[in-house]
Design an enzyme around this catalytic site. Structure first.
Site, PDB file in Angstrom:
ATOM      1  N   GLY A  15       0.876  -1.324  -0.052  1.00  0.00           N
ATOM      2  CA  GLY A  15      -0.079  -0.069   0.065  1.00  0.00           C
ATOM      3  C   GLY A  15       0.863   1.231   0.012  1.00  0.00           C
ATOM      4  O   GLY A  15       1.974   1.357   0.746  1.00  0.00           O
ATOM      5  N   ARG A  25      13.319  10.071  -2.948  1.00  0.00           N
ATOM      6  CA  ARG A  25      14.022  11.278  -3.432  1.00  0.00           C
ATOM      7  C   ARG A  25      15.559  11.220  -2.590  1.00  0.00           C
ATOM      8  O   ARG A  25      16.536  11.385  -2.971  1.00  0.00           O
ATOM      9  CB  ARG A  25      13.365  12.716  -3.117  1.00  0.00           C
ATOM     10  CG  ARG A  25      14.265  13.974  -3.284  1.00  0.00           C
ATOM     11  CD  ARG A  25      13.327  14.932  -2.799  1.00  0.00           C
ATOM     12  NE  ARG A  25      13.868  16.246  -2.828  1.00  0.00           N
ATOM     13  CZ  ARG A  25      14.267  16.676  -1.657  1.00  0.00           C
ATOM     14  NH1 ARG A  25      14.441  16.142  -0.468  1.00  0.00           N
ATOM     15  NH2 ARG A  25      15.020  17.837  -1.692  1.00  0.00           N
ATOM     16  N   ARG A  76       1.249  -5.165  -5.337  1.00  0.00           N
ATOM     17  CA  ARG A  76       1.592  -6.425  -4.565  1.00  0.00           C
ATOM     18  C   ARG A  76       1.831  -7.520  -5.481  1.00  0.00           C
ATOM     19  O   ARG A  76       0.955  -7.830  -6.310  1.00  0.00           O
ATOM     20  CB  ARG A  76      -0.136  -6.658  -3.646  1.00  0.00           C
ATOM     21  CG  ARG A  76      -0.299  -5.445  -2.595  1.00  0.00           C
ATOM     22  CD  ARG A  76      -1.163  -5.632  -1.622  1.00  0.00           C
ATOM     23  NE  ARG A  76      -1.265  -4.748  -0.610  1.00  0.00           N
ATOM     24  CZ  ARG A  76      -2.090  -3.726  -0.558  1.00  0.00           C
ATOM     25  NH1 ARG A  76      -2.921  -3.472  -1.421  1.00  0.00           N
ATOM     26  NH2 ARG A  76      -2.039  -2.654   0.685  1.00  0.00           N
ATOM     27  N   ASP A 107       5.434  -4.782   6.151  1.00  0.00           N
ATOM     28  CA  ASP A 107       5.709  -6.194   6.639  1.00  0.00           C
ATOM     29  C   ASP A 107       6.070  -7.242   5.544  1.00  0.00           C
ATOM     30  O   ASP A 107       7.017  -7.545   5.111  1.00  0.00           O
ATOM     31  CB  ASP A 107       4.915  -6.843   7.428  1.00  0.00           C
ATOM     32  CG  ASP A 107       4.958  -6.679   8.949  1.00  0.00           C
ATOM     33  OD1 ASP A 107       5.909  -5.927   9.349  1.00  0.00           O
ATOM     34  OD2 ASP A 107       4.235  -7.176   9.978  1.00  0.00           O
ATOM     35  N   THR A 129       4.047   2.522   5.807  1.00  0.00           N
ATOM     36  CA  THR A 129       2.812   2.110   5.603  1.00  0.00           C
ATOM     37  C   THR A 129       2.167   2.978   6.824  1.00  0.00           C
ATOM     38  O   THR A 129       2.603   3.568   7.705  1.00  0.00           O
ATOM     39  CB  THR A 129       2.860   0.685   6.228  1.00  0.00           C
ATOM     40  OG1 THR A 129       1.403   0.570   6.794  1.00  0.00           O
ATOM     41  CG2 THR A 129       3.419   0.421   7.571  1.00  0.00           C
ATOM     42  N   ASP A 131      -0.226   2.370   8.556  1.00  0.00           N
ATOM     43  CA  ASP A 131      -0.795   1.452   9.438  1.00  0.00           C
ATOM     44  C   ASP A 131       0.290   1.682  10.685  1.00  0.00           C
ATOM     45  O   ASP A 131      -0.424   1.178  11.699  1.00  0.00           O
ATOM     46  CB  ASP A 131      -1.177   0.285   9.151  1.00  0.00           C
ATOM     47  CG  ASP A 131      -2.088  -0.067   8.140  1.00  0.00           C
ATOM     48  OD1 ASP A 131      -3.073   0.910   8.064  1.00  0.00           O
ATOM     49  OD2 ASP A 131      -2.325  -1.181   7.642  1.00  0.00           O
ATOM     50  N   ASP A 133       2.179  -0.436  11.847  1.00  0.00           N
ATOM     51  CA  ASP A 133       2.134  -1.714  12.541  1.00  0.00           C
ATOM     52  C   ASP A 133       3.175  -2.637  12.274  1.00  0.00           C
ATOM     53  O   ASP A 133       3.462  -3.816  12.401  1.00  0.00           O
ATOM     54  CB  ASP A 133       0.954  -2.445  11.759  1.00  0.00           C
ATOM     55  CG  ASP A 133       0.979  -2.673  10.317  1.00  0.00           C
ATOM     56  OD1 ASP A 133       1.910  -1.890   9.793  1.00  0.00           O
ATOM     57  OD2 ASP A 133       0.386  -3.321  10.073  1.00  0.00           O
ATOM     58  N   ARG A 175      -6.479  -2.779   8.572  1.00  0.00           N
ATOM     59  CA  ARG A 175      -7.218  -3.872   8.284  1.00  0.00           C
ATOM     60  C   ARG A 175      -7.049  -4.749   9.540  1.00  0.00           C
ATOM     61  O   ARG A 175      -7.785  -5.355  10.279  1.00  0.00           O
ATOM     62  CB  ARG A 175      -7.258  -4.605   7.109  1.00  0.00           C
ATOM     63  CG  ARG A 175      -7.796  -5.623   6.792  1.00  0.00           C
ATOM     64  CD  ARG A 175      -7.668  -6.538   5.564  1.00  0.00           C
ATOM     65  NE  ARG A 175      -7.652  -5.331   4.377  1.00  0.00           N
ATOM     66  CZ  ARG A 175      -7.286  -5.478   3.056  1.00  0.00           C
ATOM     67  NH1 ARG A 175      -6.318  -5.982   2.856  1.00  0.00           N
ATOM     68  NH2 ARG A 175      -7.439  -4.355   2.488  1.00  0.00           N
ATOM     69  N   GLU A 227     -10.906  -0.129  10.141  1.00  0.00           N
ATOM     70  CA  GLU A 227     -11.376  -1.097   9.031  1.00  0.00           C
ATOM     71  C   GLU A 227     -11.563  -2.473   9.084  1.00  0.00           C
ATOM     72  O   GLU A 227     -12.625  -3.162   8.876  1.00  0.00           O
ATOM     73  CB  GLU A 227     -10.391  -0.517   8.073  1.00  0.00           C
ATOM     74  CG  GLU A 227     -10.707  -1.399   6.777  1.00  0.00           C
ATOM     75  CD  GLU A 227      -9.270  -1.388   5.643  1.00  0.00           C
ATOM     76  OE1 GLU A 227      -8.420  -0.526   6.162  1.00  0.00           O
ATOM     77  OE2 GLU A 227      -9.291  -1.780   4.896  1.00  0.00           O
TER      78      GLU A 227
HETATM   79  O1  F6P Z   1      -1.667   0.479   3.538  1.00  0.00           O
HETATM   80  C1  F6P Z   1      -2.268  -0.279   4.396  1.00  0.00           C
HETATM   81  C2  F6P Z   1      -3.531  -0.193   4.183  1.00  0.00           C
HETATM   82  O2  F6P Z   1      -4.162   1.123   3.995  1.00  0.00           O
HETATM   83  C3  F6P Z   1      -4.531  -0.845   5.119  1.00  0.00           C
HETATM   84  O3  F6P Z   1      -4.870   0.049   6.460  1.00  0.00           O
HETATM   85  C4  F6P Z   1      -5.729  -1.446   4.531  1.00  0.00           C
HETATM   86  O4  F6P Z   1      -6.404  -2.418   5.407  1.00  0.00           O
HETATM   87  C5  F6P Z   1      -5.077  -1.722   3.185  1.00  0.00           C
HETATM   88  O5  F6P Z   1      -3.916  -1.174   3.195  1.00  0.00           O
HETATM   89  C6  F6P Z   1      -6.189  -1.520   2.040  1.00  0.00           C
HETATM   90  O6  F6P Z   1      -5.351  -1.639   1.228  1.00  0.00           O
HETATM   91  P1  F6P Z   1      -5.892  -1.763  -0.461  1.00  0.00           P
HETATM   92  O7  F6P Z   1      -7.340  -1.054  -0.483  1.00  0.00           O
HETATM   93  O8  F6P Z   1      -5.160  -0.780  -1.229  1.00  0.00           O
HETATM   94  O9  F6P Z   1      -5.809  -3.096  -0.934  1.00  0.00           O
END
Ligand code: F6P
Length: 324
Positions: A15, A25, A76, A107, A129, A131, A133, A175, A227
């Site tokens: 993401g 940069r 991804r 991760d 990220t 998140d 996390d 998520r 989420e």
């Molecule tokens: O980058 C992390 C994140 O934004 C999470 O919080 C979320 O669950 C996920 O990516 C959603 O990713 P996408 O909608 O791009 O698959």
């Protein structure tokens, strides 16, 4: 003897997060300042497999520090999880003379960096990220911008929620991680916060909270829902039916992933990008750059991936205490 690094690559994976451009940069310009060649790899590990490799110079990253998203695009990549995919990627690195790669992502991206290092390509991860996390670091690129975006949106929802004396459920990103939700719970003074790491599904407790706070004279009731809990709209319907209080759900969504990075994201991402290049030049590999105890440091990727991060109990208590 440590491998001599002449050419490095940089990619973003997973993401996107505001501040990734500032990190790219920093990698490009600090590497060039050290006399290295820099290749940009588009679309993450998929781009490495597909040979989407471009030459980068100082001007390739002009006008990017202030921009959200990633100029290298991101993806991804399932193919990179296979041995064939990894071999193809490593062969392409060798073909393009890439001795080391900076991987900016979360991760999953670090697992990719670890796998690539096993094929003889030096790798350094930079945590990117929204998140927050990643266990080894107190900061990840993009969190500051994302949490400020969410906070500003929730302030606006609160205005209308108070005017109509409603209950509002606001779903923020995360998520598997509740950091955006928890920080907003404190910053926005939310009455309830539902975190993927903690929520036990006890909706009746929330309904009781809403009824009690209304009795105490509160005009609105904000519930921040990460989420990963989901179902905000159906939850709103059930809460309205049980309390008789009008309830609305708002899903803030991907707006949290974009936008101009905050000052903090630009400065920290720049600092991390420079450190990543320094580590590659020292011959290091399979490491992650981190911000820990107010210092930029690095960790072994395998050790970092094995670390566990739990919700900050102190912050959770602060949130609960101050919203009552
Ligand atoms: O980058 C992390 C994140 O934004 C999470 O919080 C979320 O669950 C996920 O990516 C959603 O990713 P996408 O909608 O791009 O698959």
């Amino acid at each position: 003897m440590a491998k001599e690094i002449k050419t490095i690559g940089v990619l973003t994976s997973g993401g996107d997060a505001p501040g990734m451009n500032a990190a790219i940069r920093a990698v490009v310009r600090s590497a060039i300042a050290k006399g290295l060649n820099v290749k940009g790899i588009r679309r993450g590990f998929q781009g490495l497999i597909d040979e989407e490799i471009i030459d980068m110079d100082k001007r390739s990253v002009s006008e990017t520090i202030n921009r959200g998203g990633t100029v290298l695009y991101t993806a991804r990549c399932m193919e990179f999880m296979t041995e064939e995919g990894q071999k193809k990627a490593a062969d392409n690195c060798k073909k393009h003379g890439i001795d080391g790669i900076v991987v900016i992502g979360g991760d999953g991206s670090f697992r990719g960096a670890r796998d690539l290092s096993k094929w003889g390509i030096n790798t350094i991860g930079v945590p990117g990220t929204i998140d927050l996390d990643i266990a080894c670091t107190d900061y990840t690129i993009g969190f500051d911008t994302a949490v400020n975006t969410a906070m500003e949106a929730i302030d606006k929802i609160r205005d209308t929620s108070t005017s109509h004396e409603r209950c509002s459920i606001v779903e923020v990103m995360g998520r598997n991680a509740g950091y955006i939700a928890l920080w907003c719970a404190i910053a926005n003074g939310a009455e309830n916060v539902l975190l993927p790491e903690r929520y036990d599904g006890n909706e009746q407790a929330i309904i009781d909270d809403i009824i009690n706070s209304r009795k105490k004279g509160k005009k609105h009731h904000i519930i921040i829902n990460a989420e990963g809990i989901g179902h905000s709209t159906s939850m709103a319907r059930r809460i309205e039916a049980a309390t008789g209080i009008e309830t609305r759900a708002t899903i803030i969504g991907h707006i949290q992933r974009g936008g101009n990075p905050t000052c903090k994201d630009r400065v920290y991402a720049s600092s991390m990008g420079v450190l990543a290049v320094n580590l590659l030049c020292e011959g290091k590999s399979n490491r992650i750059v981190a911000y820990k105890n107010a210092e930029f440091v690095d960790f072994d990727i395998d050790e970092a991936l094995a670390m566990k991060k739990d919700i900050d109990e102190y912050k959770l208590n602060v949130s609960l205490l101050l919203s009552r």
